[in-house]
Design a protein around this motif. Structure first.
Motif, mmCIF file in Angstrom:
data_model
loop_
_atom_site.group_PDB
_atom_site.id
_atom_site.type_symbol
_atom_site.label_atom_id
_atom_site.label_comp_id
_atom_site.label_asym_id
_atom_site.label_seq_id
_atom_site.Cartn_x
_atom_site.Cartn_y
_atom_site.Cartn_z
ATOM 1 N N GLU A 1 4.338 -10.757 -4.306
ATOM 2 C CA GLU A 1 4.347 -9.494 -3.732
ATOM 3 C C GLU A 1 4.516 -8.244 -4.761
ATOM 4 O O GLU A 1 5.710 -8.484 -5.208
ATOM 5 C CB GLU A 1 5.140 -9.414 -2.572
ATOM 6 C CG GLU A 1 4.843 -7.959 -1.684
ATOM 7 C CD GLU A 1 5.411 -8.096 -0.262
ATOM 8 O OE1 GLU A 1 6.287 -8.779 -0.038
ATOM 9 O OE2 GLU A 1 4.928 -7.128 0.309
ATOM 10 N N ASP A 2 3.653 -7.340 -4.961
ATOM 11 C CA ASP A 2 3.860 -6.178 -5.756
ATOM 12 C C ASP A 2 4.506 -5.268 -4.706
ATOM 13 O O ASP A 2 3.592 -4.411 -3.959
ATOM 14 C CB ASP A 2 2.675 -5.586 -6.428
ATOM 15 C CG ASP A 2 2.959 -4.195 -6.984
ATOM 16 O OD1 ASP A 2 3.994 -3.889 -7.191
ATOM 17 O OD2 ASP A 2 1.942 -3.644 -7.234
ATOM 18 N N LEU A 3 5.804 -4.899 -4.607
ATOM 19 C CA LEU A 3 6.523 -4.144 -3.726
ATOM 20 C C LEU A 3 6.481 -2.481 -4.112
ATOM 21 O O LEU A 3 6.568 -1.594 -3.227
ATOM 22 C CB LEU A 3 8.051 -4.497 -3.523
ATOM 23 C CG LEU A 3 8.217 -5.550 -2.731
ATOM 24 C CD1 LEU A 3 9.839 -6.121 -2.923
ATOM 25 C CD2 LEU A 3 8.073 -5.575 -1.377
ATOM 26 N N ASP B 1 12.455 3.013 -11.419
ATOM 27 C CA ASP B 1 12.738 4.335 -11.561
ATOM 28 C C ASP B 1 11.862 5.149 -10.094
ATOM 29 O O ASP B 1 11.733 6.272 -9.969
ATOM 30 C CB ASP B 1 12.113 4.905 -12.540
ATOM 31 C CG ASP B 1 10.582 4.872 -13.136
ATOM 32 O OD1 ASP B 1 10.096 4.045 -12.221
ATOM 33 O OD2 ASP B 1 10.098 5.473 -13.905
ATOM 34 N N LYS B 2 11.783 4.269 -9.169
ATOM 35 C CA LYS B 2 11.250 4.661 -7.933
ATOM 36 C C LYS B 2 12.533 4.868 -6.943
ATOM 37 O O LYS B 2 13.371 5.450 -7.211
ATOM 38 C CB LYS B 2 10.127 4.115 -7.298
ATOM 39 C CG LYS B 2 8.775 4.439 -8.333
ATOM 40 C CD LYS B 2 7.858 3.641 -7.423
ATOM 41 C CE LYS B 2 6.471 3.959 -8.362
ATOM 42 N NZ LYS B 2 5.326 2.899 -7.508
ATOM 43 N N LEU B 3 12.482 4.274 -5.636
ATOM 44 C CA LEU B 3 13.427 4.480 -5.032
ATOM 45 C C LEU B 3 14.979 3.751 -5.520
ATOM 46 O O LEU B 3 15.853 3.953 -5.147
ATOM 47 C CB LEU B 3 13.259 3.908 -3.487
ATOM 48 C CG LEU B 3 12.289 4.582 -2.771
ATOM 49 C CD1 LEU B 3 11.742 3.816 -1.497
ATOM 50 C CD2 LEU B 3 12.785 5.936 -2.258
ATOM 51 N N THR C 1 0.837 -1.299 -0.162
ATOM 52 C CA THR C 1 0.107 -0.067 -0.082
ATOM 53 C C THR C 1 0.794 1.333 0.027
ATOM 54 O O THR C 1 0.962 1.649 1.080
ATOM 55 C CB THR C 1 -0.738 0.294 1.132
ATOM 56 O OG1 THR C 1 0.145 -0.071 2.376
ATOM 57 C CG2 THR C 1 -1.875 -1.045 1.313
ATOM 58 N N SER C 2 1.493 1.470 -1.079
ATOM 59 C CA SER C 2 2.744 2.432 -0.972
ATOM 60 C C SER C 2 2.011 3.996 -1.211
ATOM 61 O O SER C 2 3.221 4.627 -0.702
ATOM 62 C CB SER C 2 3.520 2.142 -2.497
ATOM 63 O OG SER C 2 2.805 2.138 -3.740
ATOM 64 N N ASN C 3 0.971 4.267 -1.410
ATOM 65 C CA ASN C 3 0.600 5.755 -1.183
ATOM 66 C C ASN C 3 -0.361 5.860 -0.241
ATOM 67 O O ASN C 3 -1.015 7.027 -0.091
ATOM 68 C CB ASN C 3 0.152 6.132 -2.672
ATOM 69 C CG ASN C 3 -1.033 5.270 -3.312
ATOM 70 O OD1 ASN C 3 -1.376 4.544 -2.736
ATOM 71 N ND2 ASN C 3 -1.198 5.582 -4.494
HETATM 72 C C1 LIG Z 1 4.133 2.612 -8.440
HETATM 73 C C2 LIG Z 1 3.643 1.202 -8.216
HETATM 74 C C3 LIG Z 1 3.163 0.529 -9.285
HETATM 75 C C4 LIG Z 1 3.297 0.994 -10.644
HETATM 76 O O1 LIG Z 1 4.591 0.972 -11.040
HETATM 77 P P1 LIG Z 1 5.021 1.844 -12.456
HETATM 78 O O2 LIG Z 1 6.560 1.464 -12.230
HETATM 79 O O3 LIG Z 1 4.942 3.320 -11.984
HETATM 80 O O4 LIG Z 1 4.431 1.161 -13.291
HETATM 81 C C5 LIG Z 1 2.387 -0.642 -9.012
HETATM 82 N N1 LIG Z 1 2.371 -1.051 -7.762
HETATM 83 C C6 LIG Z 1 2.874 -0.446 -6.730
HETATM 84 C C7 LIG Z 1 2.375 -0.892 -5.238
HETATM 85 C C8 LIG Z 1 3.291 0.880 -7.006
HETATM 86 O O5 LIG Z 1 3.816 1.421 -5.909
#
Ligand SMILES: *Cc1c(COP(=O)(O)O)cnc(C)c1O
Length: 463
Positions: A252-254, A289-291, A222-224
């Protein structure tokens, strides 16, 4: 057309005549006929609408302006002073020079993208990053696609087509930009099986939902947002144990997926792919391209047999990365070989760990430059603010920072701050701040290029 009252249109020169004027002919020499012809037609059409003051010089100047506007790059560098480090609309992570060099090295010619140089035959584009990803996460195998949204879509479709995917109701995320887990799920050809409640989900909820049609247990970071108070989620170790017992893979989608423990740099801890895999996840997905601080990419790491199934999905072909992206990603992954150096060498992490003192000193140093630029139009001072990590990473955690506050003089109310923000966006290097409480804030956390900043404000740095 009456001869007594010639329409102003008839005073406009013909297209061919304009193309023959020396100034315009010179443009044709440099930029080619087709483009200049378009510009001439557009310019004459504009004069036809508003013919007052038409003359040859004005038309020629207009043509030159139009040619310049057509050729100006649409995407260009800006200064991200929004205070959001990983700003999706501003391109997310800044890349390190190592990545830029790697992109340039393979971009301008042929590379061994899918070519095994030892054996002289076809290779796999994943080969360039797989061993790095396995080394850094402890996974058995890895593959990469365009972004994490694609990674999630592909993983679901590869492992659970026409089957049920069990997800906690507390984790049915919307990331923004139309990435909603339930929608992705149906587009992937999977049936969503929600379990638990928004605030509490227990292992028994998952256990009860598992049946003949179950294809996958999915945990989504729940990243946001963050659910606080009377809450319960099932830790990966427990969920993975359940999956093993019932023979259902656990993914797991991290989201962000940092490859180092950020707490070593004084940042809040963010769950790493290594931790998730060690706890028993069969596959993890995360963004490049996030952390992680690399190029846009979606990374899938984990059990070799599952990665093989993902890779064998024909949809993978529609989501694969190009050689330039893979070169950048490989270069960034290499920087993680020495975790101690990450905060220095990976720009996204470096910006996040910048101390408030350092940012404050910079704000004071640059204040006179901005005050000069603003002249009498705004008061400029330095104030403490909070930066955000952005892109849904560590959403609740804010980082102490400093900003230049530009408060418009006189008409404090109304649109004065918006007008000032617009002037900043029109600088040679557009400066993007944020409007807050009647002023424009320029959060200095992401400003490393002081020279670019000085240039944007029209001054040169003193020698
Ligand atoms: C950012 C995010 C995504 C999407 O990732 P992108 O690289 O922007 O396509 C999917 N799941 C989670 C939990 C995220 O934080």
């Amino acid at each position: 057309m009456s001869t007594a009252d010639p329409s102003p249109h008839s005073r406009l020169p013909a297209v061919d005549r304009v193309l023959g004027w020396p100034v315009v002919a010179a443009l044709v020499q440099v930029h080619g006929r087709a483009l200049v012809l378009d510009a001439v037609r557009e310019e004459l059409a504009a004069w036809r609408e508003r013919p007052e003051g038409v003359n040859d010089e004005a038309i020629a100047a207009g043509v030159a302006e139009r040619v310049k506007a057509i050729l100006a790059p649409s995407q260009r560098p800006v200064l991200n002073l929004t205070g959001t480090v990983l700003h999706t609309n501003l391109g997310r992570a800044p890349l390190p020079p190592e990545a830029i060099e790697a992109m340039a090295a393979v971009g301008s010619g042929a590379s061994n993208l899918e070519y095994d140089l030892d054996r002289g035959r076809r290779g796999d584009r994943d080969d360039h990053i797989e061993s790095w990803l396995c080394r850094l996460t402890g996974g058995e195998a890895a593959t990469v696609v365009n972004n994490n949204a694609a990674a999630v879509l592909l993983t679901l479709n590869s492992l659970a087509l026409r089957r049920e995917v069990v997800v906690s109701r507390g984790e049915l995320i919307e990331i923004g930009g139309a990435f909603r887990l339930p929608d992705i799920m149906s587009r992937a050809g999977c049936r969503l099986r929600e379990v638990g409640t928004t605030n509490r989900t227990h292992a028994a909820d998952y256990a009860e939902a598992i049946g003949e049609r179950t294809g996958l247990l999915l945990k989504a970071h729940t990243s946001n947002y963050r659910i606080e108070g009377f809450t319960a989620e099932v830790p990966m170790a427990e969920l993975a144990a359940l999956g093993r017992e019932r023979n259902v893979p656990c993914v797991e989608d991290l989201g962000s997926g940092t490859l180092v423990d950020l707490s070593r740099f004084g940042l809040p801890h963010e769950r790493t792919p290594a931790e998730s895999l060690a706890a028993g996840a069969d596959l993890v997905t995360f963004s490049g391209d996030k952390l992680l601080g690399g190029p846009q990419a979606g990374i899938i790491v984990g059990r070799a047999d599952l990665v093989r199934r993902v890779r064998g999905n024909p949809m993978k072909r529609a989501m694969r990365c190009d050689r330039v992206t893979l070169a950048a990603l490989e270069a960034v992954l290499r920087l993680y070989a020495d975790p101690d150096a990450v905060a220095r060498r990976v720009p996204a992490v470096r910006l996040l760990v910048r101390s408030a003192e350092d940012i404050g000193a910079q704000a004071h140093r640059l204040r006179p430059t901005v005050a000069d630029w603003a002249g009498g139009s705004a008061d400029v001072d330095v104030i403490p603010v909070q930066s955000q990590i952005g892109s849904g990473s560590l959403p609740v955690d804010l980082l102490p920072s400093f900003a230049l506050r530009l408060a418009p003089r006189g008409s404090r109310s109304g649109r004065a701050p918006e007008r000032l923000a617009k002037r900043l966006r029109r600088l040679p290097v557009p400066v993007i701040g944020r409007v807050s409480e009647g002023a424009v804030l320029l959060d200095m956390r992401c400003l490393e290029e002081e020279a670019a900043f000085m240039k944007a404000f029209g001054t040169v740095q003193p020698a």
